[in-house]
Design an enzyme around this catalytic site. Structure first.
Site, PDB file in Angstrom:
ATOM      1  N   ALA A  11      29.035  64.356 108.530  1.00  0.00           N
ATOM      2  CA  ALA A  11      27.656  63.920 108.785  1.00  0.00           C
ATOM      3  C   ALA A  11      27.297  62.792 107.828  1.00  0.00           C
ATOM      4  CB  ALA A  11      26.697  65.094 108.632  1.00  0.00           C
ATOM      5  N   ASN A  37      30.112  69.681 109.142  1.00  0.00           N
ATOM      6  CA  ASN A  37      29.971  69.001 107.842  1.00  0.00           C
ATOM      7  C   ASN A  37      30.012  70.051 106.737  1.00  0.00           C
ATOM      8  OD1 ASN A  37      29.427  66.358 106.553  1.00  0.00           O
ATOM      9  ND2 ASN A  37      27.643  67.401 105.741  1.00  0.00           N
ATOM     10  N   VAL A  81      36.350  71.125 106.847  1.00  0.00           N
ATOM     11  CA  VAL A  81      37.509  70.878 107.711  1.00  0.00           C
ATOM     12  C   VAL A  81      38.740  70.959 106.823  1.00  0.00           C
ATOM     13  CG1 VAL A  81      38.642  69.188 109.214  1.00  0.00           C
ATOM     14  CG2 VAL A  81      36.142  69.329 109.162  1.00  0.00           C
ATOM     15  N   GLU A 170      26.214  48.284  91.006  1.00  0.00           N
ATOM     16  CA  GLU A 170      24.936  48.968  91.295  1.00  0.00           C
ATOM     17  C   GLU A 170      24.676  50.081  90.271  1.00  0.00           C
ATOM     18  OE1 GLU A 170      24.853  49.975  95.539  1.00  0.00           O
ATOM     19  OE2 GLU A 170      23.798  48.078  95.824  1.00  0.00           O
ATOM     20  N   ASP A 297      34.719  54.990 106.812  1.00  0.00           N
ATOM     21  CA  ASP A 297      35.643  54.668 105.722  1.00  0.00           C
ATOM     22  C   ASP A 297      37.085  55.085 106.009  1.00  0.00           C
ATOM     23  OD1 ASP A 297      33.535  53.630 104.345  1.00  0.00           O
ATOM     24  OD2 ASP A 297      33.550  55.097 102.713  1.00  0.00           O
ATOM     25  N   LYS A 374      16.741  45.187  99.862  1.00  0.00           N
ATOM     26  CA  LYS A 374      17.593  46.395  99.741  1.00  0.00           C
ATOM     27  C   LYS A 374      16.799  47.635 100.170  1.00  0.00           C
ATOM     28  CE  LYS A 374      21.219  48.663  97.845  1.00  0.00           C
ATOM     29  NZ  LYS A 374      21.729  49.577  98.810  1.00  0.00           N
TER      30      LYS A 374
HETATM   31  P1  FAD Z   1      30.318  59.157 104.453  1.00  0.00           P
HETATM   32  O1  FAD Z   1      28.983  58.561 104.532  1.00  0.00           O
HETATM   33  O2  FAD Z   1      30.974  59.282 103.121  1.00  0.00           O
HETATM   34  O3  FAD Z   1      30.269  60.590 105.154  1.00  0.00           O
HETATM   35  C1  FAD Z   1      31.375  61.454 105.218  1.00  0.00           C
HETATM   36  C2  FAD Z   1      30.843  62.859 105.481  1.00  0.00           C
HETATM   37  O4  FAD Z   1      31.961  63.739 105.707  1.00  0.00           O
HETATM   38  C3  FAD Z   1      30.071  63.441 104.302  1.00  0.00           C
HETATM   39  O5  FAD Z   1      28.910  64.067 104.761  1.00  0.00           O
HETATM   40  C4  FAD Z   1      31.041  64.473 103.709  1.00  0.00           C
HETATM   41  O6  FAD Z   1      30.377  65.554 103.090  1.00  0.00           O
HETATM   42  C5  FAD Z   1      31.778  64.934 104.964  1.00  0.00           C
HETATM   43  N1  FAD Z   1      33.103  65.485 104.682  1.00  0.00           N
HETATM   44  C6  FAD Z   1      34.100  64.918 103.962  1.00  0.00           C
HETATM   45  N2  FAD Z   1      35.176  65.727 103.934  1.00  0.00           N
HETATM   46  C7  FAD Z   1      34.852  66.825 104.655  1.00  0.00           C
HETATM   47  C8  FAD Z   1      35.558  68.006 105.009  1.00  0.00           C
HETATM   48  N3  FAD Z   1      36.809  68.221 104.623  1.00  0.00           N
HETATM   49  N4  FAD Z   1      34.928  68.921 105.773  1.00  0.00           N
HETATM   50  C9  FAD Z   1      33.637  68.725 106.197  1.00  0.00           C
HETATM   51  N5  FAD Z   1      32.929  67.633 105.893  1.00  0.00           N
HETATM   52  C10 FAD Z   1      33.524  66.685 105.133  1.00  0.00           C
HETATM   53  N6  FAD Z   1      27.698  50.389 102.050  1.00  0.00           N
HETATM   54  C11 FAD Z   1      26.796  49.498 102.568  1.00  0.00           C
HETATM   55  O7  FAD Z   1      26.978  49.020 103.690  1.00  0.00           O
HETATM   56  N7  FAD Z   1      25.682  49.148 101.864  1.00  0.00           N
HETATM   57  C12 FAD Z   1      25.394  49.651 100.648  1.00  0.00           C
HETATM   58  O8  FAD Z   1      24.377  49.312 100.042  1.00  0.00           O
HETATM   59  C13 FAD Z   1      26.311  50.585 100.087  1.00  0.00           C
HETATM   60  N8  FAD Z   1      26.039  51.128  98.881  1.00  0.00           N
HETATM   61  C14 FAD Z   1      26.903  52.051  98.366  1.00  0.00           C
HETATM   62  C15 FAD Z   1      26.597  52.598  97.118  1.00  0.00           C
HETATM   63  C16 FAD Z   1      27.451  53.522  96.557  1.00  0.00           C
HETATM   64  C17 FAD Z   1      27.102  54.110  95.210  1.00  0.00           C
HETATM   65  C18 FAD Z   1      28.636  53.912  97.253  1.00  0.00           C
HETATM   66  C19 FAD Z   1      29.568  54.942  96.649  1.00  0.00           C
HETATM   67  C20 FAD Z   1      28.951  53.366  98.488  1.00  0.00           C
HETATM   68  C21 FAD Z   1      28.087  52.423  99.049  1.00  0.00           C
HETATM   69  N9  FAD Z   1      28.353  51.841 100.296  1.00  0.00           N
HETATM   70  C22 FAD Z   1      27.470  50.938 100.828  1.00  0.00           C
HETATM   71  C23 FAD Z   1      29.536  52.232 101.086  1.00  0.00           C
HETATM   72  C24 FAD Z   1      29.102  53.297 102.121  1.00  0.00           C
HETATM   73  O9  FAD Z   1      28.365  54.297 101.487  1.00  0.00           O
HETATM   74  C25 FAD Z   1      30.283  53.926 102.867  1.00  0.00           C
HETATM   75  O10 FAD Z   1      31.049  52.900 103.432  1.00  0.00           O
HETATM   76  C26 FAD Z   1      29.745  54.867 103.949  1.00  0.00           C
HETATM   77  O11 FAD Z   1      29.152  55.995 103.350  1.00  0.00           O
HETATM   78  C27 FAD Z   1      30.859  55.306 104.891  1.00  0.00           C
HETATM   79  O12 FAD Z   1      30.307  56.139 105.876  1.00  0.00           O
HETATM   80  P2  FAD Z   1      31.180  57.303 106.519  1.00  0.00           P
HETATM   81  O13 FAD Z   1      30.356  57.874 107.619  1.00  0.00           O
HETATM   82  O14 FAD Z   1      32.555  56.825 106.825  1.00  0.00           O
HETATM   83  O15 FAD Z   1      31.380  58.370 105.358  1.00  0.00           O
HETATM   84  P1  NAD Z   2      35.777  47.991  95.631  1.00  0.00           P
HETATM   85  O1  NAD Z   2      37.189  48.161  96.059  1.00  0.00           O
HETATM   86  O2  NAD Z   2      34.914  47.082  96.392  1.00  0.00           O
HETATM   87  O3  NAD Z   2      35.740  47.520  94.106  1.00  0.00           O
HETATM   88  C1  NAD Z   2      36.569  48.114  93.134  1.00  0.00           C
HETATM   89  C2  NAD Z   2      36.735  47.166  91.962  1.00  0.00           C
HETATM   90  O4  NAD Z   2      37.533  47.823  90.978  1.00  0.00           O
HETATM   91  C3  NAD Z   2      37.463  45.882  92.347  1.00  0.00           C
HETATM   92  O5  NAD Z   2      36.726  44.797  91.882  1.00  0.00           O
HETATM   93  C4  NAD Z   2      38.810  46.019  91.659  1.00  0.00           C
HETATM   94  O6  NAD Z   2      39.351  44.784  91.248  1.00  0.00           O
HETATM   95  C5  NAD Z   2      38.466  46.902  90.469  1.00  0.00           C
HETATM   96  N1  NAD Z   2      39.631  47.625  89.935  1.00  0.00           N
HETATM   97  C6  NAD Z   2      40.639  48.197  90.633  1.00  0.00           C
HETATM   98  N2  NAD Z   2      41.543  48.739  89.791  1.00  0.00           N
HETATM   99  C7  NAD Z   2      41.087  48.509  88.535  1.00  0.00           C
HETATM  100  C8  NAD Z   2      41.579  48.836  87.248  1.00  0.00           C
HETATM  101  N3  NAD Z   2      42.727  49.486  87.071  1.00  0.00           N
HETATM  102  N4  NAD Z   2      40.849  48.478  86.169  1.00  0.00           N
HETATM  103  C9  NAD Z   2      39.670  47.821  86.330  1.00  0.00           C
HETATM  104  N5  NAD Z   2      39.166  47.466  87.533  1.00  0.00           N
HETATM  105  C10 NAD Z   2      39.859  47.821  88.618  1.00  0.00           C
HETATM  106  O7  NAD Z   2      35.165  49.474  95.563  1.00  0.00           O
HETATM  107  P2  NAD Z   2      33.629  49.936  95.501  1.00  0.00           P
HETATM  108  O8  NAD Z   2      32.833  49.060  94.627  1.00  0.00           O
HETATM  109  O9  NAD Z   2      33.658  51.393  95.213  1.00  0.00           O
HETATM  110  O10 NAD Z   2      33.131  49.725  96.990  1.00  0.00           O
HETATM  111  C11 NAD Z   2      33.701  50.507  98.048  1.00  0.00           C
HETATM  112  C12 NAD Z   2      33.187  49.971  99.368  1.00  0.00           C
HETATM  113  O11 NAD Z   2      31.797  50.251  99.470  1.00  0.00           O
HETATM  114  C13 NAD Z   2      33.344  48.471  99.506  1.00  0.00           C
HETATM  115  O12 NAD Z   2      33.688  48.155 100.807  1.00  0.00           O
HETATM  116  C14 NAD Z   2      31.971  47.938  99.173  1.00  0.00           C
HETATM  117  O13 NAD Z   2      31.694  46.725  99.853  1.00  0.00           O
HETATM  118  C15 NAD Z   2      31.075  49.058  99.667  1.00  0.00           C
HETATM  119  N6  NAD Z   2      29.831  49.063  98.889  1.00  0.00           N
HETATM  120  C16 NAD Z   2      28.854  48.225  99.298  1.00  0.00           C
HETATM  121  C17 NAD Z   2      27.686  48.165  98.566  1.00  0.00           C
HETATM  122  C18 NAD Z   2      26.595  47.238  99.015  1.00  0.00           C
HETATM  123  O14 NAD Z   2      26.742  46.579 100.051  1.00  0.00           O
HETATM  124  N7  NAD Z   2      25.475  47.149  98.309  1.00  0.00           N
HETATM  125  C19 NAD Z   2      27.509  48.973  97.438  1.00  0.00           C
HETATM  126  C20 NAD Z   2      28.541  49.810  97.045  1.00  0.00           C
HETATM  127  C21 NAD Z   2      29.720  49.844  97.778  1.00  0.00           C
END
Ligand code: FAD
Ligand code: NAD
Length: 399
Positions: A11, A37, A81, A170, A297, A374
């Site tokens: 979810a 979920n 799962v 962030e 993802d 944002k």
């Molecule tokens: P998720 O949103 O991670 O959902 C997966 C779901 O599966 C969860 O509910 C989890 O509990 C469930 N699940 C996992 N394993 C199991 C299991 N075995 N059994 C049952 N349920 C399970 N992306 C952007 O586009 N913009 C942003 O601003 C942005 N900011 C981010 C900030 C942070 C701090 C992080 C960590 C990521 C950010 N991302 C952002 C990336 C984005 O959050 C992910 O790409 C996105 O959540 C992926 O969606 P998803 O549906 O694939 O997985």
């Molecule tokens: P990322 O892969 O985008 O960044 C990881 C960073 O860690 C890279 O810059 C990499 O060079 C560095 N790194 C890797 N190995 C290292 C090491 N050994 N030592 C030091 N640095 C190292 O991962 P993320 O930031 O977790 O983002 C994951 C995904 O989520 C991405 O696709 C990102 O675009 C997305 N995301 C988007 C937003 C947003 O749009 N606001 C916010 C958070 C995450």
């Protein structure tokens, strides 16, 4: 004809957009839709850096699943799962009987990518879900609380963030906002606290617009953040991190934001993966399994313009879920499926409550304007989940 069974795993952004689309489009009894979920809530991953730093309560970043789904159309099972059995068309769960499906949607998200770096899994903290971010916040507080009790050790008030991608940036931005209050609370002079962001690449946010990166770096440095660029972390120990070349940084808090890979259940199902992600076809289906859709993802979609995979984001996961819902309805009704085409609307990263950087369409945004954008993006997610009532219920702290 038997009612088709659709099982949606996860979810998150992808799974929920699929389910919300299905419950809008399907008639009663047209399909048996089941959502599985592990928690009874959705966590808003894109906000998790806030509770991780302690600038917002964890509850702001989660929504009860029962407030999103229409239980007359979707059955919800809270369970973990444990396996996907493609040949038997079954999903195995930790505490329930296996579920059989005609169509499976895999939206199980990602796991931290540690690149085999020694000690990371054991000693670092991860921004993963509600439980992990509560732990990060509590851990930082506990370390700060020990400072005056344990000889004012510098490592107790040193925070290392490994990786300066969007997640790392962030989180560091939130830490900047949190520090004044935390330092006051534990009687620690702000200038004694070290916030160190370590990045393997030569620049922060590799590949992002240089002008925006420059803005972020200047803002962070003027708030006391130390960057270590071109410096991969090679080991994480109980005492801190060891960098390439052997330098050790002692830190009681190490948060790893060095990247993500697909959920291991996807790899274990036998599907071919790259870093745990499945290269899906134009309808987001797994190769050789037209009944299995892999989204978010755990999926890999290539940008035809440069033949590189799109980064895994909430934005693409959301659009994939919307496309998948349409295509499932088409499949059930014998209609034509629509290929998935990603519409990149932009990228905005927060640098704390009042600061952000981003590109929306062709415009670059900095500072306050970007921070407002944002918030608008976060409000839009709430709107997609539950319309205006959801925005009013869960979005007040964003306005
Ligand atoms: P998720 O949103 O991670 O959902 C997966 C779901 O599966 C969860 O509910 C989890 O509990 C469930 N699940 C996992 N394993 C199991 C299991 N075995 N059994 C049952 N349920 C399970 N992306 C952007 O586009 N913009 C942003 O601003 C942005 N900011 C981010 C900030 C942070 C701090 C992080 C960590 C990521 C950010 N991302 C952002 C990336 C984005 O959050 C992910 O790409 C996105 O959540 C992926 O969606 P998803 O549906 O694939 O997985
Ligand atoms: P990322 O892969 O985008 O960044 C990881 C960073 O860690 C890279 O810059 C990499 O060079 C560095 N790194 C890797 N190995 C290292 C090491 N050994 N030592 C030091 N640095 C190292 O991962 P993320 O930031 O977790 O983002 C994951 C995904 O989520 C991405 O696709 C990102 O675009 C997305 N995301 C988007 C937003 C947003 O749009 N606001 C916010 C958070 C995450």
């Amino acid at each position: 004809m038997a009612t088709p069974k659709i099982v949606v795993l996860g979810a998150g952004y992808a799974g929920l957009m699929t389910v919300v689309g299905l419950q809008k489009k399907l008639n009663y009894n047209e399909a048996d839709v089941t959502l599985v979920n592990q928690n009874d809530y959705h966590y808003i991953t894109t906000l998790l850096h806030e509770p991780a730093a302690g600038t917002q309560p964890a509850d702001h970043a989660r929504i009860a699943i029962r407030d999103i789904i229409d239980e007359k159309k979707v059955k919800f099972i809270q369970d973990q799962v444990t396996a996907i059995k493609l040949d038997q068309k079954e999903v195995h769960l930790a505490n329930n009987e296996p579920l059989s499906y005609d169509y499976l949607v895999v939206g199980l998200g990602s796991a931290p990518e540690t690149f085999g770096i020694r000690g990371l899994l054991e000693n670092a903290l991860f921004i993963r879900n509600i439980n992990s971010v509560r732990m990060i916040n509590q851990h930082i507080e506990y370390m700060f609380s020990k400072y005056h009790n344990e000889g004012q050790r510098q490592d107790l008030i040193t925070i290392v963030v490994g990786g300066a991608g969007f997640t790392g940036i962030e989180f560091v931005g939130e830490l900047i906002d949190r520090m004044p209050e935390l330092c006051r609370k534990y009687d620690i002079p702000r200038e004694k606290v070290r916030l160190i962001n370590i990045e393997a690449a030569p620049t922060v946010l590799p590949g992002f617009d240089p002008e925006l990166v420059d803005y972020a770096v200047k803002y962070f440095e003027s708030n006391g953040v130390e960057f270590r660029l071109s410096t991969p972390i090679e080991e994480c120990t109980e005492d801190g991190v060891i960098l390439k070349g052997g330098e050790e940084i002692k830190a009681a808090t190490v948060v790893w934001t060095g990247g993500v890979r697909g959920n291991k259940l996807v790899e274990e199902s036998g599907l071919e993966t790259m870093r745990g992600r499945v290269k899906v076809d134009e309808f987001l289906r797994a190769p050789g399994h037209p009944e299995v859709f892999v989204l978010g993802d755990s999926s890999l979609v290539f940008n035809k313009e440069n033949d590189r995979p799109y980064p895994p984001t909430a934005q693409i996961a959301t659009q994939q879920g919307q496309n998948c819902a349409k295509n499932l309805v088409a499949a059930i009704r014998g209609g034509q499926m629509e290929p998935f085409v990603f519409d990149l609307k932009g990228t905005v990263a927060s640098l704390g409550r009042k600061e952000a950087i981003g590109i929306v369409g062709k415009s670059k945004l900095f500072g306050r304007k970007a921070a407002i954008m944002k918030r608008i993006i976060e409000l839009r997610w709430l709107y997609l989940l539950g319309g205006i009532p959801m925005v009013l219920r869960k979005g007040r702290h964003l306005i």
